[in-house]
Motif scaffolding. Structure first.
Motif, short mmCIF file in Angstrom:
data_model
loop_
_atom_site.label_atom_id
_atom_site.label_comp_id
_atom_site.label_asym_id
_atom_site.label_seq_id
_atom_site.Cartn_x
_atom_site.Cartn_y
_atom_site.Cartn_z
N ASP B 23 1.12 -1.18 0.05
CA ASP B 23 -0.30 0.17 -0.31
C ASP B 23 0.83 1.11 -0.05
N VAL B 127 -10.34 11.74 -1.20
CA VAL B 127 -9.83 10.38 -1.78
C VAL B 127 -10.45 10.70 -3.25
N THR B 128 -9.78 10.11 -4.23
CA THR B 128 -10.23 10.26 -5.30
C THR B 128 -9.67 8.73 -6.40
N PHE B 129 -10.55 7.95 -7.03
CA PHE B 129 -10.32 7.11 -7.85
C PHE B 129 -10.97 7.53 -9.33
N ASN B 130 -10.25 7.10 -10.11
CA ASN B 130 -10.67 7.31 -11.15
C ASN B 130 -12.24 9.14 -11.33
N SER B 133 -14.81 10.53 -6.12
CA SER B 133 -14.73 11.35 -5.03
C SER B 133 -15.29 11.35 -3.73
N ILE B 162 -12.34 1.01 -0.82
CA ILE B 162 -11.61 2.14 -1.82
C ILE B 162 -9.92 2.17 -1.03
N LYS B 165 -8.37 -1.51 -1.73
CA LYS B 165 -8.25 -2.36 -3.43
C LYS B 165 -7.65 -3.11 -3.59
N TYR B 211 -17.15 -2.07 -10.13
CA TYR B 211 -16.04 -2.42 -10.06
C TYR B 211 -16.01 -3.48 -8.75
N THR B 224 -9.62 -2.95 -9.50
CA THR B 224 -8.76 -1.69 -10.73
C THR B 224 -8.60 -1.99 -11.14
#
Lengths: 424, 225
Positions: B23, B127-130, B133, B162, B165, B211, B224
């Motif tokens: 991580d 925290v963002t993922f693709n 947000s 998240i 992942k 996902y 992911t």
């Protein structure tokens, strides 16, 4: 109930009284015999004296015998061979007083101036016999005085002599494992009590040692197990994370994973019971239960809903319990979890508190075992995969917190009620 | 971020360290109280993960030393001792969190992240993922700037995914994370499926990707790739 139990001293007194009474009776009989012999000897001497007097009179003038001589004289032809004087008691009327008196009578034969006579001589014996009765009159009061003395001494002794014994007993009855119950402060100069003290101390020491060893063992077991269990759990999770597992492998890993979880929960639950038993929860306060119950319902209603269960609360804002906060939390949680687990789908779980009670009611199947076994460890419904420790923990919590928990199955409902011990 | 793992069991150290390194944490370890004291004297760590039962003493004793040198270092107690008094004592002495063994690695990860965020975020709480947000302060999730209406449990669930992942989250670990001690371990955890289904539906309705995958009936994975 067996036979009525007597106090040691009362028992001793009863035996003592019995033997005293027996020895008094025996000595009274002996005394009376002795007194009789003594009086008879005296009377014989007197009768002999009178016999000599009568012989003397017969020698001088046989015709001058009178009633006042207390004798009857009868002339006989011959004296029976080998005749011994005969003594008997007889009741006669006294000539002077006209009253009946006891007389001692001697029957004998004498030969005076070649003539044979049969003599019956009497002598008043009342006075002397009175002496014999006096023996009883003296012995009885002495016996009574002795009995009173025995009771008095018994009373005083039970206070003084047995006091250490009573204190030892009290201390023993107060003894709780894991708490100091030493007898050091009880002083006694009695050999037996000192021995009892020593034996008790040794026994207590042995019990405490065993207890602490077992406690340490349980604690170590449940602690030391957790690290290896963590490793097994984590490794299994890692394996399960792999993308190329065959379905059969996944199934086996799943079994390992689930059993590991079960083991670890069991360890924790047993450890919790041990901690409760050891009274490690000491943050005791009087807690208003309504907010605590509401917060639990808040967290759990969702889970209940998923099983189509409703939760209905009817809470008395005044209801309080005096208990460690952490334990109350566990108690409420375990009772609600149990209700959810054993409820028929689409029923309502009722949680109520009143002035003096906290109650959880749910509808479910009749238990497969007697009502009183519901709190036993590892007792659980057959179709459920639970540990069977939740209610055992609830019971233990109530035990150490001065509460009573009651279970009943009535009209298709499981009813758990928690009340303070003093009005249970 | 630099972490110190104080734990005497080498297997567990490898497991946790490997996991945290994946991580992106720099992880060092100490197997004894003495080792740990030395390391704390020499280096500064952002977080110390502390086992209490060490071969040469009680891990609790380390807390004052850590706080004296680097007050900003966070402390997470990880122990087999689940006595309430230990927990209270540990938190009283200044530990940030307390996790008992056996634990789920995903749970440890989520706790570590949450501690570090509380301590070091400094306003940065996104925290963002693709296209996803997450605003950690407002507890809000947006997909392509469209605000999702998530329940509390769905939000917690998403954040848990998240943080972890591409890892299998078993049903047990999800249930424990969301409901804690209230979950009845004996039940099957099929009801988690409802929450996952709702979460997936809400994300995809807002135009987000799907996902979350089910894994062998054991649990779920946030994929992911």
């Amino acid at each position: 109930m067996g036979k009525r139990k007597l106090k040691l001293l009362s028992k001793a007194v009863i035996f003592y009284l019995f033997f005293t009474a027996v020895s008094f009776i025996i000595s009274a009989v002996i005394l009376q015999n002795e007194a009789d012999k003594h009086m008879h000897r005296i009377l014989e001497r007197r009768l002999e004296h009178r016999e000599g007097y009568i012989e003397h009179k017969l020698e001088k003038n046989p015709r001058k015998m009178q009633e006042a001589d207390f004798a009857s004289v009868e002339k006989v032809d011959r004296i029976p061979e080998n005749f011994d004087p005969v003594y008997t008691d007889t009741v006669m009327v006294n000539q002077r007083t006209q009253r009946e008196n006891i007389y001692r009578k001697k029957t004998t034969y004498v030969t005076v101036n070649g003539n044979h006579y049969r003599l019956e001589i009497t002598k008043e014996a009342d006075e002397l016999y009175g002496f014999r009765d006096d023996v009883f009159h003296i012995v009885l009061p002495v016996f009574i005085v002795l009995v009173v003395a025995i009771f008095l001494v018994n009373y005083l002794l039970s206070g003084y002599l047995l006091d250490p014994f009573r204190r030892i007993l009290k201390q023993m009855s107060l003894y709780r494992i894991g708490q100091s119950g030493s007898l050091d402060h009880i002083k006694t100069s009695t050999f037996e009590f000192d021995k009892l003290k020593q034996l008790y101390e040794n026994m207590r020491q042995r019990i405490e040692d065993d207890y602490y060893q077992l406690k340490e063992y349980t604690e170590n077991m449940s602690h030391e197990l957790q690290t290896p269990l963590s490793i097994i759990q984590n490794k299994t999770e890692s394996l399960l994370s792999a993308n190329d597992l065959k379905p059969g492998q996944a199934k086996q890993l799943k079994a390992i994973y689930e059993e590991t979880q079960q083991l670890s929960r069991m360890g924790r639950a047993l450890n919790l019971i041990t901690q409760i038993e050891n009274q490690e929860f000491k943050n005791i306060q009087t807690i208003t239960t309504a907010p605590v119950i509401r917060s639990h319902v808040d967290k759990i209603w969702e889970i209940a809903e998923m099983k189509q269960l409703g939760i209905q609360t009817n809470l008395n804002e005044q209801h309080t319990l005096t208990i460690d906060a952490g334990l109350l939390d566990i108690l409420v949680r375990n009772l609600i979890k149990n209700a959810i687990r054993y409820s028929h789908p689409s029923t309502i779980i009722q949680i109520e508190t009143g002035e003096e009670y906290f109650r959880v009611i749910n509808q479910g199947d009749e238990p497969e075992f007697p009502e009183e076994e519901v709190f036993k460890r590892f007792r659980k419904g057959n179709r459920h995969k639970s540990l069977g420790l939740g209610l055992a923990i609830a019971k233990k919590i109530c035990e150490v917190s001065g509460l009573h928990i009651d279970y009943k199955y009535r009209d298709g409902k499981h009813i758990f009620t928690v009340t303070p011990l003093d009005n249970a | 971020m630099k972490l110190l793992l104080v734990e005497d069991n080498q297997q567990l150290v490898e497991d946790i360290a490997g996991f945290l390194t994946e991580d992106g944490f720099v992880t060092e370890s100490a197997g004894t109280l003495h080792d740990a004291e030395e390391k704390i004297a020499l280096y500064q760590y952002d977080l110390v993960i502390l086992d209490l039962g060490l071969p040469d003493g009680d891990g609790l004793d380390l807390i004052p030393a850590i706080q004296e040198r680097y007050p900003e270092t966070a402390i997470l107690i990880l122990t087999a001792k689940d006595g309430l008094d230990y927990k209270v004592k540990g938190l009283d002495w200044g530990a940030d969190d307390y996790l008992t063994k056996p634990f789920h690695k995903a749970e440890l990860n989520a706790r570590v992240r949450s501690i570090l965020r509380r301590r070091f975020a400094g306003g940065h709480n996104q925290v963002t993922f693709n296209e996803l947000s997450i605003d950690l302060n407002a507890r809000e999730v947006t997909v392509n700037n469209y605000l999702l209406k998530l329940t509390r449990k769905e939000y917690d669930l998403l954040l848990f995914f998240i943080y972890n992942k591409n890892r299998l989250l078993t049903k047990e670990s999800i249930a424990e994370h969301l409901w804690g001690d209230h979950i009845d371990q004996a039940d099957n955890f099929d009801f988690i499926y409802n929450h996952i289904k709702n979460l997936r539906r809400k994300i995809s309705q807002a135009g987000g990707g799907d996902y979350i995958r089910s894994m062998y009936g054991m649990g779920y994975k946030f994929v992911t790739g």
